[in-house]
Structure formats: structure tokens, C-alpha cells
Motif scaffolding. Structure first.
Motif, PDB file in Angstrom:
ATOM      1  N   LEU A 192      85.488 -10.933   2.108  1.00 21.25           N
ATOM      2  CA  LEU A 192      84.896 -11.005   0.768  1.00 21.25           C
ATOM      3  C   LEU A 192      83.379 -11.170   0.811  1.00 21.25           C
ATOM      4  O   LEU A 192      82.693 -10.930  -0.175  1.00 21.25           O
ATOM      5  N   VAL A 193      82.862 -11.599   1.945  1.00 27.56           N
ATOM      6  CA  VAL A 193      81.416 -11.769   2.048  1.00 27.56           C
ATOM      7  C   VAL A 193      80.686 -10.438   1.826  1.00 27.56           C
ATOM      8  O   VAL A 193      79.568 -10.416   1.320  1.00 27.56           O
ATOM      9  N   TRP A 194      81.372  -9.322   2.172  1.00 25.40           N
ATOM     10  CA  TRP A 194      80.712  -8.014   1.977  1.00 25.40           C
ATOM     11  C   TRP A 194      80.531  -7.673   0.501  1.00 25.40           C
ATOM     12  O   TRP A 194      79.395  -7.432   0.071  1.00 25.40           O
ATOM     13  N   PRO A 195      81.625  -7.646  -0.301  1.00 29.92           N
ATOM     14  CA  PRO A 195      81.369  -7.388  -1.736  1.00 29.92           C
ATOM     15  C   PRO A 195      80.450  -8.440  -2.356  1.00 29.92           C
ATOM     16  O   PRO A 195      79.599  -8.103  -3.190  1.00 29.92           O
ATOM     17  N   ALA A 196      80.579  -9.702  -1.925  1.00 28.88           N
ATOM     18  CA  ALA A 196      79.720 -10.745  -2.496  1.00 28.88           C
ATOM     19  C   ALA A 196      78.244 -10.417  -2.242  1.00 28.88           C
ATOM     20  O   ALA A 196      77.407 -10.530  -3.147  1.00 28.88           O
ATOM     21  N   THR A 197      77.933  -9.988  -1.016  1.00 31.27           N
ATOM     22  CA  THR A 197      76.539  -9.671  -0.683  1.00 31.27           C
ATOM     23  C   THR A 197      76.040  -8.463  -1.466  1.00 31.27           C
ATOM     24  O   THR A 197      74.931  -8.478  -2.017  1.00 31.27           O
ATOM     25  N   LEU A 198      76.874  -7.423  -1.531  1.00 29.51           N
ATOM     26  CA  LEU A 198      76.444  -6.224  -2.256  1.00 29.51           C
ATOM     27  C   LEU A 198      76.230  -6.539  -3.740  1.00 29.51           C
ATOM     28  O   LEU A 198      75.272  -6.067  -4.360  1.00 29.51           O
ATOM     29  N   ILE A 199      77.102  -7.355  -4.313  1.00 31.48           N
ATOM     30  CA  ILE A 199      76.964  -7.715  -5.730  1.00 31.48           C
ATOM     31  C   ILE A 199      75.724  -8.583  -5.929  1.00 31.48           C
ATOM     32  O   ILE A 199      74.964  -8.399  -6.889  1.00 31.48           O
ATOM     33  N   ALA A 200      75.499  -9.529  -5.011  1.00 31.20           N
ATOM     34  CA  ALA A 200      74.318 -10.389  -5.132  1.00 31.20           C
ATOM     35  C   ALA A 200      73.031  -9.556  -5.041  1.00 31.20           C
ATOM     36  O   ALA A 200      72.065  -9.801  -5.764  1.00 31.20           O
ATOM     37  N   LEU A 201      73.045  -8.560  -4.152  1.00 31.79           N
ATOM     38  CA  LEU A 201      71.862  -7.699  -4.023  1.00 31.79           C
ATOM     39  C   LEU A 201      71.639  -6.871  -5.284  1.00 31.79           C
ATOM     40  O   LEU A 201      70.491  -6.684  -5.717  1.00 31.79           O
ATOM     41  N   SER A 202      72.735  -6.391  -5.913  1.00 33.39           N
ATOM     42  CA  SER A 202      72.528  -5.616  -7.139  1.00 33.39           C
ATOM     43  C   SER A 202      72.029  -6.518  -8.271  1.00 33.39           C
ATOM     44  O   SER A 202      71.217  -6.099  -9.103  1.00 33.39           O
ATOM     45  N   HIS A 203      72.490  -7.760  -8.291  1.00 36.70           N
ATOM     46  CA  HIS A 203      71.964  -8.741  -9.261  1.00 36.70           C
ATOM     47  C   HIS A 203      70.449  -8.896  -9.081  1.00 36.70           C
ATOM     48  O   HIS A 203      69.690  -8.846 -10.053  1.00 36.70           O
ATOM     49  N   ALA A 204      70.025  -9.048  -7.849  1.00 34.89           N
ATOM     50  CA  ALA A 204      68.592  -9.241  -7.584  1.00 34.89           C
ATOM     51  C   ALA A 204      67.807  -7.982  -7.921  1.00 34.89           C
ATOM     52  O   ALA A 204      66.701  -8.051  -8.462  1.00 34.89           O
ATOM     53  N   TRP A 205      68.380  -6.832  -7.629  1.00 36.85           N
ATOM     54  CA  TRP A 205      67.702  -5.571  -7.912  1.00 36.85           C
ATOM     55  C   TRP A 205      67.477  -5.419  -9.414  1.00 36.85           C
ATOM     56  O   TRP A 205      66.420  -4.991  -9.871  1.00 36.85           O
TER      57      TRP A 205
END
Lengths: 265, 194
Positions: free
Chosen positions: B149-162
């Protein structure tokens, strides 16, 4: 800064607590000096506010170029305390010193073709170092409809807090339109062009979906990336509800009667 | 075994340094006239960096051929969650002044807030199962599957920051590129292994 004596207090000023001078002059946007909030205070010393002149051009009977010393003495100065609401969701209460724009426009004499006004900021990368960046198409330009420009609340400010404008706040002369988001209140103005067709303002040109021409403060129309329903009153006034037209609805709502403000945001 | 414990403890302590530095800056007035905004942005950046650094420890410990590096993953991942939780707390308590009606109105309408919250919620079970006891109870196979789950969590967190970055954001771009590169490498390796 140099003090500006003799400004008459304006009776309709808001009695809300003034944002401290240090906050208003150290936390603001002036992208000609950088995009961070501390950039204007750090880099505005490059700006030379004297000598300075403002050209009034276009659909006026008497086009003219006025020196800043002349402008300072031409119209009686008033001290007006206005709320300032930034499109980013923060707000301040600032005592401006200035005169209504309509006095300046009436003096130049509007012709029948005068339907809009476009304002230009100085374009000189030596004085405004971040104009070498491509974040906006310089110089910064803003516009008002003629009835907005002639409205008694629309102010040309030459000072704040009883002093001449600090460079980072738009020295030596700037526009203040208190019912619109702060980016409409263009700083360091060198040209006021009266025209027949609607100008496209700089932010509208860059991101038309996010920044409209009217940019009236409106808690019911959100920015694509954030809410406009509330605002942070700086420095520590907490978060408060944003008022329609920034609390100036009584004075200006009639200008937009019958207009769809969701379309014309 | 001593090297493992040492690396684990060193990272657990070092992870506090950015937070202590930020608290120090805050208390000495170095965060400017509106410190809430700086606190919000810095905790968000710390969370992102720790998150991507945790992922990067995988390929790094293989490349370095030094197994104790693996022990850094748990404290680093926990710090990522900790800074993310602090980021949310600062947003709610300071930026929104803790006013429930304002917080609710923002979260129910703004996509970037929903993404940020989703990333944190995905990390929550990972933080909760970060103990040795949880690993034993789940078995390694199930624990490893959960921690993907760390993978989707990271990708989602990065899109939030973007989404919240006003202009081009070099940090988000760099972390995003690194994450995607690691993800692709990992998927290819997984396919090869069958």
C-alpha cells in the motif's frame, strides 16, 4: 518611509483592527520581485520610485503624462481603511492614503468611447529583477470596466500607514479596488489607458480558468484549487467567513445587477 | 545484528531532526510573519521526502550490498507517517483554525485535500502494523502484501502535492520521477521472476 501629512480621515473607513505595518509590508505578492511572500520586501530596493510619471492615454479628451510630485498635490489626499482580500485566501486591513481614481479620469475628460480602463505596471527588469522570468507576460496589466473605475471606492493610493508607499507595496502609486481580489489592485502604475474594448489582464491571460477579469470577492464561487468561502485574517485574527464583495456589497452590488457571477468570475 | 540495531536507532533519532529544526525556527520567529503557512508546507515536504526515501532504501540496500541499511525502513516509514499526520494536524488546527464547519466544507469539496487524506489513511494500517509482533501475527507473506500500500499512498501523496504547487515544483517533480522509476524497476523485476 517619508510621512505623508494632511490626509483627511475618510468617514466610511472600517473600524476593524489594522494589520501591523510590518506584516503588510513583509508578507505580500509582487511577482516582479519574486514569487515568495518575503521576496518583495527583500528585492524591492531595486525599484526607483522617483522620478516617476503616469501616462493617461486613449479615449480621453486631454491625454497627459503627470509627474508623481504633481499627482501628489493635484487631489486632496484621504486616509481610507479598507479590507484587502487576496485570492489565495488571506486578508488584511490596511489604512491607505490616496484619492479616488474618478478625480484623475474626470480631469483627463472621458470621451464617449471610454468603456474600460487598462493599467500597466513599470516594465524594467533592472528595477524589477523577476521580470526576466517567464511566469507572466510582462508588464503586469490589469483592467476595470469604466463604471468600476469611476466608482467612489476605487482608489489610487500613494501611501499607507501615513507614509509614502514602500517599494514592495507598489510605490509610488497603485490602484486599490477593495471589493476585488488583491491581484486586481495593480502596483507601481506607469500607464492608465482608457479604451473601448475590454482589456485582458495578466492573470486572466495566464490562467483564464482560475482568474477571471472581474475577480470580485465572492465566497460562493470557488477557485478551481481552493475554497473562497473563508479567509485568514492576518496576522492572527483566525479564520473568518468571506463576505460578498469583501463586505462592500451595499456600495457595489448594483454594478453587477443581472450578471451571472459564476460565469463572470 | 548490532549493525541492524544501530542503523535502526540512528534513523529513529535522526528523523526527529527536521521537526526539531522546524520547531526551533518557529520559536525563534524565523518562519516569518505567517508561520502557520511555513509549518504546513515544511511538514508536508518532510513527509514526502521520508516516504520516497523509505521506498528508495529497497534498491539502495541491494546496490550497497549492506543489509543493515534495511533496518532504516521502519523508522523512516514511521517518520513519514508522523510528519504527514503533523501536516494534517497543522492544517486543521492552524490553517483552518480548528473550526469544524470550515474543515468539513473544505474536505468535502476539494480534491487535493481528499487525496492528501487518502494517502494518510493508506499509511495508517502500515504504521499500525510496524511492530515485530504485528509482522509475526500477519505472517511475512500477508504483511508484505499489506505494505505494498505504500506505493499507492506515495503516488497519491505526490499528486496532492502537485495540485497545491502554484508553479512548477522541482521537489515534487524530482520525487515523482524517482518514485516512478523505482516502481517501473520493481514491476519489471517482478515480471522477470514470474
Amino acid at each position: 518611509g517619508l510621512s505623508l501629512p494632511g490626509a483627511a480621515p475618510w468617514p466610511a473607513s472600517t473600524d476593524e483592527a489594522h494589520t501591523p505595518f510590518e506584516v503588510a509590508t513583509n508578507y505580500n505578492n509582487f511577482f516582479e520581485f519574486g514569487t515568495a511572500k518575503e521576496d518583495p520586501a527583500a528585492h524591492a530596493h531595486h525599484l526607483r520610485p522617483t522620478p516617476w510619471s503616469v501616462a493617461i492615454t486613449g479615449a480621453v479628451e486631454r491625454p497627459r503624462t503627470l509627474g508623481i510630485e504633481d499627482i501628489l498635490t493635484r487631489h486632496p489626499l484621504e486616509e481610507r481603511v479598507y479590507r484587502l482580500r487576496c485570492v489565495e485566501g488571506w486578508s488584511m486591513v490596511i489604512p491607505w492614503v490616496g484619492f479616488p481614481l474618478h478625480l484623475m479620469l474626470a480631469e483627463a475628460g472621458l470621451t464617449s468611447r471610454a468603456r474600460y480602463v487598462e493599467f500597466h505596471t513599470l516594465h524594467d527588469p533592472e528595477q524589477m529583477p523577476n521580470q526576466t522570468s517567464g511566469i507572466l507576460d510582462w508588464p503586469y496589466r490589469e483592467g476595470l470596466r469604466i463604471d468600476e473605475a469611476m466608482h467612489p471606492l476605487t482608489l489610487m493610493a500613494v501611501g499607507m500607514y501615513g507614509e509614502v508607499l514602500p517599494n514592495q507595496s507598489g510605490a509610488p502609486i497603485r490602484l486599490v479596488v477593495p471589493w476585488k481580489y488583491g491581484f486586481k489592485s495593480i502596483k507601481s502604475v506607469v500607464r492608465i489607458d482608457v479604451r473601448e474594448t475590454r482589456p485582458v489582464s495578466s492573470w486572466e491571460e495566464r490562467q483564464p480558468r482560475e482568474y477571471g477579469f472581474f475577480a470580485n470577492v465572492n465566497p460562493t464561487v470557488r477557485h478551481p484549487r481552493w475554497h473562497q468561502a473563508t479567509e485568514r485574517r492576518l496576522p492572527d485574527g483566525g479564520r473568518i467567513r468571506t463576505e460578498m464583495f469583501n463586505g462592500y456589497a451595499e456600495e457595489v452590488a448594483h454594478l453587477y445587477a443581472g450578471m451571472d457571477l459564476t460565469e463572470n468570475f | 545484528m548490532r549493525a541492524f540495531a544501530l542503523v535502526g536507532w540512528a534513523v529513529a533519532l535522526a528523523g526527529a531532526v527536521p521537526g526539531l529544526w522546524l520547531a526551533w525556527q518557529w520559536q525563534t520567529g524565523a518562519l516569518g510573519f505567517v508561520p502557520d503557512e511555513a509549518l504546513l508546507h515544511w511538514t508536508g515536504r518532510f513527509a514526502l521526502v521520508f516516504l520516497v526515501a523509505t521506498l528508495a532504501l529497497g534498491p539502495l540496500h541491494i546496490a550497497a550490498q549492506w543489509r543493515p541499511l534495511f533496518a532504516a525502513r521502519r523508522p523512516m516509514g514511521l517518520w513519514a507517517f508522523g510528519y504527514g499526520a503533523a501536516h494534517l494536524g497543522i492544517w486543521a488546527a492552524l490553517d483552518q483554525a480548528g473550526i469544524a464547519a470550515f474543515i468539513w466544507a473544505e474536505i468535502t469539496t476539494m480534491l487535493h485535500l481528499q487525496l492528501g487524506l487518502a494517502a494518510l489513511l493508506l499509511l495508517l494500517p502500515l504504521a499500525a502494523t510496524s511492530t515485530n509482533a504485528a509482522l509475526r501475527a500477519l505472517t511475512l507473506r500477508r504483511w508484505s502484501a499489506l505494505h505494498l500500500l505504500v506505493w499507492p499512498a506515495t503516488l497519491i501523496a505526490l499528486s496532492h502535492a502537485w495540485m497545491v504547487a502554484r508553479f512548477e515544483n522541482p521537489l515534487v517533480v524530482a520525487l515523482g520521477a524517482l518514485t516512478l522509476a523505482m516502481l517501473v524497476t520493481r514491476v519489471i523485476a517482478g515480471v522477470r521472476q514470474g
